[in-house]
Design a protein around this motif. Structure first.
Motif, PDB file in Angstrom:
ATOM      1  N   LYS A   1       1.065  -1.312  -0.440  1.00  0.00           N
ATOM      2  CA  LYS A   1      -0.102   0.037  -0.145  1.00  0.00           C
ATOM      3  C   LYS A   1       0.950   0.979  -0.123  1.00  0.00           C
ATOM      4  O   LYS A   1       1.966   1.474   0.843  1.00  0.00           O
ATOM      5  N   GLY A   2       0.778   1.989  -0.529  1.00  0.00           N
ATOM      6  CA  GLY A   2       0.870   3.367  -0.330  1.00  0.00           C
ATOM      7  C   GLY A   2       1.661   3.951  -2.042  1.00  0.00           C
ATOM      8  O   GLY A   2       0.780   3.377  -3.303  1.00  0.00           O
ATOM      9  N   THR A   3       2.677   4.852  -2.653  1.00  0.00           N
ATOM     10  CA  THR A   3       2.891   5.350  -3.774  1.00  0.00           C
ATOM     11  C   THR A   3       3.601   4.699  -4.299  1.00  0.00           C
ATOM     12  O   THR A   3       4.761   4.549  -2.832  1.00  0.00           O
ATOM     13  N   HIS A   4       4.241   4.524  -5.466  1.00  0.00           N
ATOM     14  CA  HIS A   4       5.085   3.638  -5.851  1.00  0.00           C
ATOM     15  C   HIS A   4       5.698   4.616  -7.728  1.00  0.00           C
ATOM     16  O   HIS A   4       4.699   4.659  -8.144  1.00  0.00           O
ATOM     17  N   LEU A   5       6.662   3.952  -7.916  1.00  0.00           N
ATOM     18  CA  LEU A   5       6.902   4.772  -9.914  1.00  0.00           C
ATOM     19  C   LEU A   5       6.727   3.170 -10.394  1.00  0.00           C
ATOM     20  O   LEU A   5       7.892   2.168  -9.493  1.00  0.00           O
ATOM     21  N   VAL A   6       5.981   2.846 -11.209  1.00  0.00           N
ATOM     22  CA  VAL A   6       6.870   2.084 -12.577  1.00  0.00           C
ATOM     23  C   VAL A   6       6.909   2.573 -13.445  1.00  0.00           C
ATOM     24  O   VAL A   6       7.547   3.730 -14.071  1.00  0.00           O
ATOM     25  N   THR A   7       7.933   1.839 -13.769  1.00  0.00           N
ATOM     26  CA  THR A   7       8.714   2.175 -15.273  1.00  0.00           C
ATOM     27  C   THR A   7       7.650   1.948 -16.478  1.00  0.00           C
ATOM     28  O   THR A   7       6.560   1.456 -16.321  1.00  0.00           O
ATOM     29  N   GLU A   8       7.654   2.918 -17.060  1.00  0.00           N
ATOM     30  CA  GLU A   8       6.900   2.646 -19.124  1.00  0.00           C
ATOM     31  C   GLU A   8       6.624   1.387 -19.256  1.00  0.00           C
ATOM     32  O   GLU A   8       5.046   0.480 -19.578  1.00  0.00           O
ATOM     33  N   ALA A   9       7.570   0.306 -19.077  1.00  0.00           N
ATOM     34  CA  ALA A   9       7.426  -1.349 -19.008  1.00  0.00           C
ATOM     35  C   ALA A   9       6.392  -1.910 -18.382  1.00  0.00           C
ATOM     36  O   ALA A   9       6.192  -3.438 -18.985  1.00  0.00           O
ATOM     37  N   GLU A  10       6.977  -1.689 -17.458  1.00  0.00           N
ATOM     38  CA  GLU A  10       6.097  -2.197 -16.382  1.00  0.00           C
ATOM     39  C   GLU A  10       4.584  -1.541 -16.597  1.00  0.00           C
ATOM     40  O   GLU A  10       3.780  -2.681 -16.571  1.00  0.00           O
ATOM     41  N   ALA A  11       4.215  -0.707 -16.498  1.00  0.00           N
ATOM     42  CA  ALA A  11       2.992   0.147 -17.237  1.00  0.00           C
ATOM     43  C   ALA A  11       2.042  -0.635 -18.168  1.00  0.00           C
ATOM     44  O   ALA A  11       0.979  -0.806 -18.014  1.00  0.00           O
ATOM     45  N   ARG A  12       3.026  -0.703 -18.661  1.00  0.00           N
ATOM     46  CA  ARG A  12       2.459  -1.375 -20.472  1.00  0.00           C
ATOM     47  C   ARG A  12       2.268  -3.243 -20.233  1.00  0.00           C
ATOM     48  O   ARG A  12       2.161  -3.770 -20.875  1.00  0.00           O
ATOM     49  N   HIS A  13       2.940  -3.628 -19.054  1.00  0.00           N
ATOM     50  CA  HIS A  13       2.830  -5.177 -19.007  1.00  0.00           C
ATOM     51  C   HIS A  13       1.588  -5.290 -18.676  1.00  0.00           C
ATOM     52  O   HIS A  13      -0.102  -5.073 -18.511  1.00  0.00           O
ATOM     53  N   PRO A  14       1.108  -6.856 -19.195  1.00  0.00           N
ATOM     54  CA  PRO A  14      -0.897  -6.970 -19.342  1.00  0.00           C
ATOM     55  C   PRO A  14      -1.193  -6.804 -18.457  1.00  0.00           C
ATOM     56  O   PRO A  14      -2.801  -6.906 -17.778  1.00  0.00           O
ATOM     57  N   PHE A  15      -0.458  -7.029 -17.138  1.00  0.00           N
ATOM     58  CA  PHE A  15      -1.099  -7.681 -15.471  1.00  0.00           C
ATOM     59  C   PHE A  15      -1.271  -6.039 -15.350  1.00  0.00           C
ATOM     60  O   PHE A  15      -2.820  -6.744 -14.119  1.00  0.00           O
ATOM     61  N   PHE A  16      -0.714  -5.151 -15.514  1.00  0.00           N
ATOM     62  CA  PHE A  16      -1.773  -4.024 -14.792  1.00  0.00           C
ATOM     63  C   PHE A  16      -3.131  -3.950 -15.416  1.00  0.00           C
ATOM     64  O   PHE A  16      -3.763  -2.880 -14.452  1.00  0.00           O
ATOM     65  N   GLU A  17      -3.403  -4.100 -16.234  1.00  0.00           N
ATOM     66  CA  GLU A  17      -4.557  -3.527 -16.774  1.00  0.00           C
ATOM     67  C   GLU A  17      -5.803  -3.948 -15.953  1.00  0.00           C
ATOM     68  O   GLU A  17      -7.017  -3.674 -15.299  1.00  0.00           O
ATOM     69  N   PRO A  18      -5.605  -5.477 -15.762  1.00  0.00           N
ATOM     70  CA  PRO A  18      -6.633  -5.722 -14.347  1.00  0.00           C
ATOM     71  C   PRO A  18      -6.777  -5.554 -13.038  1.00  0.00           C
ATOM     72  O   PRO A  18      -7.542  -5.313 -12.449  1.00  0.00           O
ATOM     73  N   CYS A  19      -5.479  -5.125 -12.918  1.00  0.00           N
ATOM     74  CA  CYS A  19      -5.012  -4.800 -11.454  1.00  0.00           C
ATOM     75  C   CYS A  19      -6.369  -3.490 -11.817  1.00  0.00           C
ATOM     76  O   CYS A  19      -6.733  -3.219 -10.711  1.00  0.00           O
ATOM     77  N   TYR A  20      -5.590  -2.618 -12.046  1.00  0.00           N
ATOM     78  CA  TYR A  20      -5.901  -1.486 -12.523  1.00  0.00           C
ATOM     79  C   TYR A  20      -7.334  -1.192 -11.797  1.00  0.00           C
ATOM     80  O   TYR A  20      -8.743  -0.851 -11.659  1.00  0.00           O
ATOM     81  N   ARG A  21      -8.387  -2.293 -13.230  1.00  0.00           N
ATOM     82  CA  ARG A  21      -9.770  -1.925 -13.115  1.00  0.00           C
ATOM     83  C   ARG A  21     -10.902  -2.485 -11.986  1.00  0.00           C
ATOM     84  O   ARG A  21     -11.237  -2.521 -11.284  1.00  0.00           O
ATOM     85  N   ALA A  22     -10.210  -3.557 -11.228  1.00  0.00           N
ATOM     86  CA  ALA A  22      -9.990  -4.238 -10.033  1.00  0.00           C
ATOM     87  C   ALA A  22     -10.220  -3.532  -8.506  1.00  0.00           C
ATOM     88  O   ALA A  22     -10.225  -3.440  -8.035  1.00  0.00           O
ATOM     89  N   GLY A  23      -9.329  -2.102  -9.025  1.00  0.00           N
ATOM     90  CA  GLY A  23      -8.865  -1.340  -8.167  1.00  0.00           C
ATOM     91  C   GLY A  23      -7.752  -1.901  -7.113  1.00  0.00           C
ATOM     92  O   GLY A  23      -8.220  -0.227  -6.255  1.00  0.00           O
ATOM     93  N   ARG A  24      -7.236  -2.079  -7.245  1.00  0.00           N
ATOM     94  CA  ARG A  24      -6.038  -2.509  -6.430  1.00  0.00           C
ATOM     95  C   ARG A  24      -4.943  -1.462  -6.265  1.00  0.00           C
ATOM     96  O   ARG A  24      -4.018  -1.563  -5.357  1.00  0.00           O
ATOM     97  N   PHE A  25      -4.267   0.029  -7.506  1.00  0.00           N
ATOM     98  CA  PHE A  25      -4.327   1.109  -7.287  1.00  0.00           C
ATOM     99  C   PHE A  25      -4.685   2.187  -8.729  1.00  0.00           C
ATOM    100  O   PHE A  25      -5.735   1.782  -9.446  1.00  0.00           O
ATOM    101  N   THR A  26      -4.558   3.357  -8.651  1.00  0.00           N
ATOM    102  CA  THR A  26      -5.236   4.333  -9.408  1.00  0.00           C
ATOM    103  C   THR A  26      -3.254   5.083  -9.692  1.00  0.00           C
ATOM    104  O   THR A  26      -2.568   4.834  -9.291  1.00  0.00           O
ATOM    105  N   VAL A  27      -3.633   5.682 -10.987  1.00  0.00           N
ATOM    106  CA  VAL A  27      -2.717   5.821 -11.408  1.00  0.00           C
ATOM    107  C   VAL A  27      -2.763   7.606 -11.085  1.00  0.00           C
ATOM    108  O   VAL A  27      -3.342   7.942 -11.639  1.00  0.00           O
ATOM    109  N   ALA A  28      -1.804   7.866 -10.469  1.00  0.00           N
ATOM    110  CA  ALA A  28      -1.293   9.286 -10.088  1.00  0.00           C
ATOM    111  C   ALA A  28      -1.216  10.654 -10.652  1.00  0.00           C
ATOM    112  O   ALA A  28      -2.257  11.104 -11.374  1.00  0.00           O
ATOM    113  N   VAL A  29      -0.019  10.220 -11.441  1.00  0.00           N
ATOM    114  CA  VAL A  29      -0.051  10.821 -12.577  1.00  0.00           C
ATOM    115  C   VAL A  29       1.326  10.537 -13.193  1.00  0.00           C
ATOM    116  O   VAL A  29       2.091   8.893 -13.076  1.00  0.00           O
ATOM    117  N   THR A  30       2.002  10.909 -14.461  1.00  0.00           N
ATOM    118  CA  THR A  30       2.854  10.136 -15.406  1.00  0.00           C
ATOM    119  C   THR A  30       3.818  11.404 -14.283  1.00  0.00           C
ATOM    120  O   THR A  30       3.710  12.454 -14.738  1.00  0.00           O
TER     121      THR A  30
END
Length: 108
Positions: free
Chosen positions: A20-49
């Protein structure tokens, strides 16, 4: 360019664990197919680029030969990075920004 995310429910992506908390992810991680379902499930929110004027650029302003700027392991010192960035930086943020910096450096 790294993206800042706010994790509401811990999860792992490969060997990286996001508590829990704020993290930085790389572009490659942000494009990883795993992120989309996690985002839709509410596991994280994208604050800013995070703009290039932030941590990745701040790392480029550090002196690799200055022992106050880099650890013995070759990573940017959190304290020095925080001073250059003008805000408190966590080790986790530094690690993500360092990965992005190295990736950008390797693609030049």
């Amino acid at each position: 360019m790294p993206r800042e995310i706010h994790v509401t429910e811990p999860f792992a992506l490969g060997s990286r664990h996001f508590g829990k908390g704020t993290h930085l992810v790389t572009e490659a991680e942000a494009r990883h197919p795993f992120f989309e379902p996690c985002y839709r499930a509410g596991r994280f929110t994208v604050a800013v680029t995070v703009e290039a004027g932030d941590l990745v650029t701040a790392i480029g302003q550090l002196n690799p030969k200055n022992s106050e700027h880099f650890t013995k392991a070759g990573l940017p010192e959190v304290k020095a990075l925080s001073e250059v960035a003008g805000r408190a930086v966590t080790a986790q943020e530094r690690d993500a920004a360092w990965a992005a910096f190295q990736a950008a450096k390797g693609s030049e």
